[in-house]
Design an enzyme around this catalytic site. Sequence first.
Site, PDB file in Angstrom:
ATOM      1  N   LYS A 158       0.838  -1.215   0.000  1.00  0.00           N
ATOM      2  CA  LYS A 158       0.000   0.000   0.000  1.00  0.00           C
ATOM      3  C   LYS A 158       0.866   1.256   0.000  1.00  0.00           C
ATOM      4  CE  LYS A 158      -1.762   1.996   3.930  1.00  0.00           C
ATOM      5  NZ  LYS A 158      -2.532   2.089   5.176  1.00  0.00           N
ATOM      6  N   GLY A 213     -12.256   3.399   6.692  1.00  0.00           N
ATOM      7  CA  GLY A 213     -12.507   2.087   6.070  1.00  0.00           C
ATOM      8  C   GLY A 213     -11.832   1.956   4.716  1.00  0.00           C
ATOM      9  N   GLY A 214     -11.280   3.064   4.198  1.00  0.00           N
ATOM     10  CA  GLY A 214     -10.673   3.061   2.862  1.00  0.00           C
ATOM     11  C   GLY A 214      -9.576   2.006   2.713  1.00  0.00           C
ATOM     12  N   THR A 215      -8.643   1.975   3.657  1.00  0.00           N
ATOM     13  CA  THR A 215      -7.499   1.053   3.568  1.00  0.00           C
ATOM     14  C   THR A 215      -7.976  -0.390   3.452  1.00  0.00           C
ATOM     15  OG1 THR A 215      -6.165   2.511   4.939  1.00  0.00           O
ATOM     16  CG2 THR A 215      -5.458   0.219   4.835  1.00  0.00           C
TER      17      THR A 215
HETATM   18  C1  R5P Z   1      -2.543   3.139   9.031  1.00  0.00           C
HETATM   19  O1  R5P Z   1      -1.358   2.938   8.823  1.00  0.00           O
HETATM   20  C2  R5P Z   1      -3.383   2.327   9.973  1.00  0.00           C
HETATM   21  O2  R5P Z   1      -2.749   1.152  10.364  1.00  0.00           O
HETATM   22  C3  R5P Z   1      -4.738   2.018   9.350  1.00  0.00           C
HETATM   23  O3  R5P Z   1      -4.545   1.196   8.233  1.00  0.00           O
HETATM   24  C4  R5P Z   1      -5.437   3.282   8.939  1.00  0.00           C
HETATM   25  O4  R5P Z   1      -5.428   4.218   9.965  1.00  0.00           O
HETATM   26  C5  R5P Z   1      -6.868   3.001   8.538  1.00  0.00           C
HETATM   27  O5  R5P Z   1      -7.451   4.202   8.132  1.00  0.00           O
HETATM   28  P1  R5P Z   1      -8.647   4.239   7.107  1.00  0.00           P
HETATM   29  O6  R5P Z   1      -9.677   3.254   7.603  1.00  0.00           O
HETATM   30  O7  R5P Z   1      -9.130   5.656   7.116  1.00  0.00           O
HETATM   31  O8  R5P Z   1      -8.113   3.835   5.771  1.00  0.00           O
END
Ligand code: R5P
Length: 324
Positions: free
Chosen positions: A198, A230-232
């Site tokens: 990612k 939730g995007g990641t």
């Molecule tokens: C980022 O490095 C964290 O480990 C999470 O993957 C992140 O904070 C998730 O954020 P979102 O749900 O906004 O993509």
Amino acid sequence: MKAKKEDNVVIFGMENSQKLAQEIGKYLNKEILPVKTTVFADGECLLKSETTVRNKDVYIICNTSKPVNDNIMSLLILIDSLRRSSAKSINCVMTYYGYARQDRKASGRDPISAALVAKMYETAGADKIITIDLHNASIQGFFNIPVDDLRGQFIFSNELLNRKEKLVIVSPDHGGAVRARQLSELLNNEEQIAIIDKRRTGPNKCEIMGVLGDVKDKNVLIYDDIIDTGGTIIHAAEALKANGAKNIIIAATHGLFSKGFEMFENNAMIDEVIITNSIDHSHLSNFKKLRELSLAQFLSMVINANIESKSITEVYNAYGKRKQ
Ligand code: R5P
């Protein structure tokens, strides 16, 4: 008669951690003492204990999730009041550490807010922080007081060991690979873990470059520390599907769900979302795909170990199930 160590312990729960605090209180057979909160016309707040804490070992069950700044300020004010009331020690059981993701200068002129709030808790008078799955374990070094950064994998492995299906554990980014590996080991998985390649393209924005590892025709569990927008994790699920994964379960210690839960509930790709109650999710209880695991028993064992001066490794050994 000599007083037992636990007789000297008092426990408070911040408003947003009341549910978990009450559960912990039941395990420890301790009343959760009320915090008197006054909010002034201009929004300033005042928090204090209604009973004496003189020479007491105080535990505060808290989390600094949304609204992050308000929750941090309330906690700081309570810590300050307890210190000025001659508490013997102030231990914050902080199940979610707001600002943990601002842990380094990722680009020029960035603040390191995780370090700033660490200094604030210490200045207010905290003697110890007990937390779980800090976004970056190095945050422990921002404090000059002890920090127990507990490993949440045991909560998930206890749940998953009850299930029959074999799962490939997937980290949604390179940073979470160790966490995913540890969970996979607790499950005695013969399967390799997989890692999503990612790239962060901005705050709360990311781009998936590829999947490292074999997920074709496998059931997978994507394991992260935080779900925020939730995007990641949704992007990770899409990449895994495109690489031939079968069933997809999502698991994360801290479910912030800043954009709601509908995107998971209505997503045919995702079978289930497993999270802990590090943050209160009572408002999401109607969603069928959401499964919440309680930290209460584990944290009460940790608090007890702290009171009895025992090792946390003993807690992991006693709490963590073994594959039969
Ligand atoms: C980022 O490095 C964290 O480990 C999470 O993957 C992140 O904070 C998730 O954020 P979102 O749900 O906004 O993509």
